[in-house]
Write a protein that holds these residues in place. Structure first.
Motif, PDB file in Angstrom:
ATOM      1  N   ASN A  57       5.884  44.833  23.700  1.00  0.00           N
ATOM      2  CA  ASN A  57       7.341  44.748  23.662  1.00  0.00           C
ATOM      3  C   ASN A  57       7.750  44.957  22.205  1.00  0.00           C
ATOM      4  O   ASN A  57       7.556  44.079  21.369  1.00  0.00           O
ATOM      5  CB  ASN A  57       7.775  43.368  24.167  1.00  0.00           C
ATOM      6  CG  ASN A  57       9.274  43.146  24.084  1.00  0.00           C
ATOM      7  OD1 ASN A  57      10.046  43.834  24.736  1.00  0.00           O
ATOM      8  ND2 ASN A  57       9.688  42.162  23.288  1.00  0.00           N
ATOM      9  N   GLY A  71      11.513  40.208  25.374  1.00  0.00           N
ATOM     10  CA  GLY A  71      10.540  39.140  25.191  1.00  0.00           C
ATOM     11  C   GLY A  71      10.836  37.836  25.911  1.00  0.00           C
ATOM     12  O   GLY A  71       9.995  37.336  26.670  1.00  0.00           O
ATOM     13  N   ALA A 117       2.693  34.056  23.668  1.00  0.00           N
ATOM     14  CA  ALA A 117       3.906  34.665  23.120  1.00  0.00           C
ATOM     15  C   ALA A 117       3.795  34.803  21.607  1.00  0.00           C
ATOM     16  O   ALA A 117       3.617  33.813  20.902  1.00  0.00           O
ATOM     17  CB  ALA A 117       5.123  33.827  23.488  1.00  0.00           C
ATOM     18  N   ILE A 143       2.301  38.803  25.022  1.00  0.00           N
ATOM     19  CA  ILE A 143       3.596  39.486  24.938  1.00  0.00           C
ATOM     20  C   ILE A 143       4.025  39.502  23.480  1.00  0.00           C
ATOM     21  O   ILE A 143       4.168  38.444  22.850  1.00  0.00           O
ATOM     22  CB  ILE A 143       4.657  38.788  25.811  1.00  0.00           C
ATOM     23  CG1 ILE A 143       4.232  38.816  27.280  1.00  0.00           C
ATOM     24  CG2 ILE A 143       6.022  39.460  25.647  1.00  0.00           C
ATOM     25  CD1 ILE A 143       5.155  38.059  28.216  1.00  0.00           C
ATOM     26  N   THR A 144       4.230  40.701  22.923  1.00  0.00           N
ATOM     27  CA  THR A 144       4.624  40.807  21.523  1.00  0.00           C
ATOM     28  C   THR A 144       6.137  40.723  21.370  1.00  0.00           C
ATOM     29  O   THR A 144       6.882  40.904  22.327  1.00  0.00           O
ATOM     30  CB  THR A 144       4.112  42.120  20.904  1.00  0.00           C
ATOM     31  OG1 THR A 144       4.784  43.234  21.517  1.00  0.00           O
ATOM     32  CG2 THR A 144       2.610  42.264  21.105  1.00  0.00           C
ATOM     33  N   GLN A 145       6.581  40.461  20.153  1.00  0.00           N
ATOM     34  CA  GLN A 145       8.006  40.274  19.844  1.00  0.00           C
ATOM     35  C   GLN A 145       8.680  39.433  20.928  1.00  0.00           C
ATOM     36  O   GLN A 145       9.720  39.795  21.488  1.00  0.00           O
ATOM     37  CB  GLN A 145       8.712  41.620  19.679  1.00  0.00           C
ATOM     38  CG  GLN A 145       8.460  42.247  18.324  1.00  0.00           C
ATOM     39  CD  GLN A 145       9.340  43.444  18.044  1.00  0.00           C
ATOM     40  OE1 GLN A 145       8.845  44.567  17.938  1.00  0.00           O
ATOM     41  NE2 GLN A 145      10.633  43.227  17.916  1.00  0.00           N
ATOM     42  N   ALA A 146       8.102  38.295  21.184  1.00  0.00           N
ATOM     43  CA  ALA A 146       8.495  37.479  22.329  1.00  0.00           C
ATOM     44  C   ALA A 146       9.898  36.895  22.228  1.00  0.00           C
ATOM     45  O   ALA A 146      10.434  36.409  23.231  1.00  0.00           O
ATOM     46  CB  ALA A 146       7.483  36.349  22.522  1.00  0.00           C
ATOM     47  N   THR A 147      10.499  36.937  21.049  1.00  0.00           N
ATOM     48  CA  THR A 147      11.851  36.393  20.901  1.00  0.00           C
ATOM     49  C   THR A 147      12.914  37.480  20.874  1.00  0.00           C
ATOM     50  O   THR A 147      14.100  37.183  20.729  1.00  0.00           O
ATOM     51  CB  THR A 147      11.953  35.565  19.607  1.00  0.00           C
ATOM     52  OG1 THR A 147      11.664  36.413  18.484  1.00  0.00           O
ATOM     53  CG2 THR A 147      10.983  34.396  19.623  1.00  0.00           C
ATOM     54  N   CYS A 187       8.528  36.517  29.087  1.00  0.00           N
ATOM     55  CA  CYS A 187       7.762  35.267  29.014  1.00  0.00           C
ATOM     56  C   CYS A 187       8.103  34.345  30.187  1.00  0.00           C
ATOM     57  O   CYS A 187       7.205  33.761  30.813  1.00  0.00           O
ATOM     58  CB  CYS A 187       8.034  34.558  27.695  1.00  0.00           C
ATOM     59  SG  CYS A 187       7.349  35.384  26.243  1.00  0.00           S
TER      60      CYS A 187
END
Length: 226
Positions: A63, A20, A36, A12-16, A24
């Protein structure tokens, strides 16, 4: 579907940012091993590097998000146009180019683009953002049908009015003018819950969704239907 992603490694990209955090959380609840990444994918080589460093993956969730500019169309600068496309569009072919070959080889894999419904309905002062989001969806449709014969499914979610910290932070949601807009424009009458959206994303990344290829799914409380 409980534990629908058991045994799957999911990047999962740009998990924050954007969806995101909830992606997650929900994917892990569904049994996935979540990789992540919080890397800035607008930098040259970053997207391919993130996939390579993740190791073998069964699912890629692209993401991608930035704070949307609100510049009038006739005032959009070259710098704004390039920056928005660098963040939202340019990473996609590199992410897919790095992840898809292994999926093609084993004839199994899922790629999901977390896009925006701003590409499906006109919005004032959103030309740059809407154009970039539209490019995402067009890419998902084209590559989705190209990968389908290899048993790899690529689809996209086109969302708006979904509870997430990037576009609808607490202070925005608390604004009476936003509440009035929500009641006026969204038939659902509320924001789509982040968990509702993430659970749908998890479904699209499960074997139960093998029949969907190159499709764009609006998740916006009926906003595009008005």
């Amino acid at each position: 579907m409980q534990n629908a992603l058991t045994g799957k490694r999911v990047l999962i990209t740009q998990a924050t940012e954007f969806m995101g955090p909830m992606l997650c959380e929900v994917f892990a609840e569904q049994g996935a091993e979540v990789v992540a990444s919080a890397a800035d994918l607008s930098q040259p080589g970053a997207a391919r590097r993130v996939v390579e460093e993740a190791g073998p993956i069964d699912v890629l969730v692209a993401n991608l998000a930035i704070r949307a500019p609100t510049t009038a169309a006739v005032e959009v600068s070259e710098a704004e146009w390039r920056a928005v496309f660098a963040a939202l569009v340019d990473p996609l072919p590199h992410l897919v180019g790095a992840a898809a070959p292994a999926m093609i080889q084993r004839r199994a894999g899922k790629i999901l683009v977390m896009g925006s419904a701003s590409a499906l309905r006109g919005m004032k002062r959103a030309s740059t953002y809407s154009a970039a989001r539209g490019a995402q969806l067009a890419y998902a449709q084209a590559v989705g049908v190209e990968l389908a014969p290899h048993k790899v499914q690529l689809n996209a979610i086109a969302q708006n009015f979904v509870d997430n910290p990037t576009y609808f932070p607490v202070e925005v949601q608390a604004n009476p003018r936003f509440q009035e807009r929500l009641a006026r424009e969204v038939p659902l009458g509320r924001l789509v819950g982040a968990r509702e959206d993430a659970q749908f994303a998890a479904y699209l990344c499960s074997s139960a969704a093998d029949c969907f290829v190159g499709q764009v799914f609006p998740v916006c409380g009926g906003w595009v239907a008005r």
